[in-house]
Design a protein around this motif. Structure first.
Motif, PDB file in Angstrom:
ATOM      1  N   PHE A  33       0.818  -1.209   0.000  1.00 53.58           N
ATOM      2  CA  PHE A  33       0.000   0.000   0.000  1.00 53.58           C
ATOM      3  C   PHE A  33       0.857   1.266   0.000  1.00 53.58           C
ATOM      4  O   PHE A  33       0.460   2.291  -0.547  1.00 53.58           O
ATOM      5  CB  PHE A  33      -0.930   0.019   1.213  1.00 53.58           C
ATOM      6  CG  PHE A  33      -2.029  -1.007   1.156  1.00 53.58           C
ATOM      7  CD1 PHE A  33      -2.561  -1.409  -0.056  1.00 53.58           C
ATOM      8  CD2 PHE A  33      -2.542  -1.564   2.321  1.00 53.58           C
ATOM      9  CE1 PHE A  33      -3.586  -2.356  -0.110  1.00 53.58           C
ATOM     10  CE2 PHE A  33      -3.568  -2.504   2.277  1.00 53.58           C
ATOM     11  CZ  PHE A  33      -4.081  -2.901   1.060  1.00 53.58           C
ATOM     12  N   SER A  82       1.143   2.865  -9.527  1.00 55.23           N
ATOM     13  CA  SER A  82      -0.159   2.857  -8.872  1.00 55.23           C
ATOM     14  C   SER A  82      -0.780   4.249  -9.008  1.00 55.23           C
ATOM     15  O   SER A  82      -0.257   5.098  -9.723  1.00 55.23           O
ATOM     16  CB  SER A  82      -0.005   2.479  -7.400  1.00 55.23           C
ATOM     17  OG  SER A  82       0.807   3.437  -6.741  1.00 55.23           O
ATOM     18  N   LYS A  89      -0.419  -0.627  -5.141  1.00 51.35           N
ATOM     19  CA  LYS A  89      -1.079  -1.890  -5.482  1.00 51.35           C
ATOM     20  C   LYS A  89      -0.105  -2.920  -6.036  1.00 51.35           C
ATOM     21  O   LYS A  89      -0.487  -3.775  -6.831  1.00 51.35           O
ATOM     22  CB  LYS A  89      -2.206  -1.638  -6.473  1.00 51.35           C
ATOM     23  CG  LYS A  89      -1.815  -0.808  -7.700  1.00 51.35           C
ATOM     24  CD  LYS A  89      -3.026  -0.504  -8.562  1.00 51.35           C
ATOM     25  CE  LYS A  89      -2.654   0.336  -9.780  1.00 51.35           C
ATOM     26  NZ  LYS A  89      -3.815   0.649 -10.622  1.00 51.35           N
ATOM     27  N   GLN A  90       1.149  -2.857  -5.609  1.00 50.13           N
ATOM     28  CA  GLN A  90       2.160  -3.835  -6.011  1.00 50.13           C
ATOM     29  C   GLN A  90       2.887  -4.337  -4.762  1.00 50.13           C
ATOM     30  O   GLN A  90       2.787  -3.747  -3.697  1.00 50.13           O
ATOM     31  CB  GLN A  90       3.177  -3.200  -6.974  1.00 50.13           C
ATOM     32  CG  GLN A  90       2.581  -2.513  -8.167  1.00 50.13           C
ATOM     33  CD  GLN A  90       2.009  -3.487  -9.185  1.00 50.13           C
ATOM     34  OE1 GLN A  90       2.430  -4.638  -9.260  1.00 50.13           O
ATOM     35  NE2 GLN A  90       1.054  -3.025  -9.977  1.00 50.13           N
TER      36      GLN A  90
END
Length: 255
Positions: free
Chosen positions: A97, A103, A109-110
């Protein structure tokens, strides 16, 4: 000898051989210098992470000495929960996050569960350094709600703060994709971005606001006011632990 048979210029042969030799030396030197630079950077970052992690012990000792003797074990356990449970949630979700890129400007989101780590952008030393800051933010709150928090309630708080709340704020300011980040060249807030110094906003403000709301919701400690509503001064049980914790925090701030 085969080249000599084709009337090749001996000077050209010598020059080519010398150039190849120096190219080989330069390549080896670059590789060694790159490895040394990576090792130095990683060592510096890890040492800084160790200093920040020492603050967790400082919080534990300071808070333990500032509360009553019967509550000292409880407050030290909350700091252990920050490092252990908070560490698990930061590993699974928090780091993704915070620094998952590419993102959007709100949340990463990785890198969930550190997948695709190490990569050209991040490695494990970077994760450890950021994890130390995450549990420090959670540890700030433990003193604000000392002596009036149940074990399960603090467990939920620590997991939520290190796994979601704190990482989202980190993404805003420290990630290259964050909406307020000074590293976001495509969308600079006020043409500069919000420049955070030593976690003053990201770490201390998040921990302080969480501590404020925790204290506000839970109210005063038992015995803080007498039957007439007058405040009663509550003394910590160990000045030694308070001083020890203060100096440990002082040392950790150098990180």
């Amino acid at each position: 000898m085969s080249t000599l048979g084709h009337n090749t210029n001996l000077t050209d042969i010598a020059v080519d051989a010398i150039c190849e030799h120096f190219e080989s030396i330069t390549k080896n030197f670059d590789n060694q210098f790159s490895d040394a630079g990576y090792a130095i950077n990683s060592t510096y970052l890890l040492f800084s992470a160790y200093l920040v992690f020492v603050m967790q012990l400082g919080f534990a000792m300071l808070c333990a000495g500032s509360v009553s003797e019967k509550s000292s074990m409880n407050i030290m356990l909350t700091n252990v929960l920050d490092a252990a449970t908070g560490g698990i949630f930061y590993y699974l979700f928090g780091y993704a996050f915070a620094f998952g890129t590419p993102s959007n400007g709100f949340i990463g989101k990785q890198f969930f569960g550190l997948t695709e780590v190490p990569s050209p952008l991040v490695d494990y030393s970077n994760f450890m350094y950021q994890w130390a800051f995450a549990i420090a933010a959670a540890g700030i709150t433990s003193g604000s709600i000392a002596e009036r928090t149940k074990f399960v309630a603090y467990l939920l708080y620590s997991s939520l703060l290190t796994g979601f709340v704190y990482p989202v704020v980190v993404h805003w300011f420290w990630s290259p994709d964050g909406w307020a980040s000074p590293f976001n060249k495509n969308n600079l807030l006020f043409d500069t971005g919000a420049i955070d110094f030593a976690g003053s906003g990201v770490v201390h403000m998040v921990g302080g606001i969480a501590g404020f709301w925790g204290a506000f919701i839970e109210g005063p400690r038992i015995g803080r006011y007498d039957v007439d509503g007058r405040p009663v001064r509550l003394y910590g049980h160990s000045g030694t632990l308070v001083v020890l914790g203060t100096f440990l925090l002082w040392f950790g701030w150098y990180g």
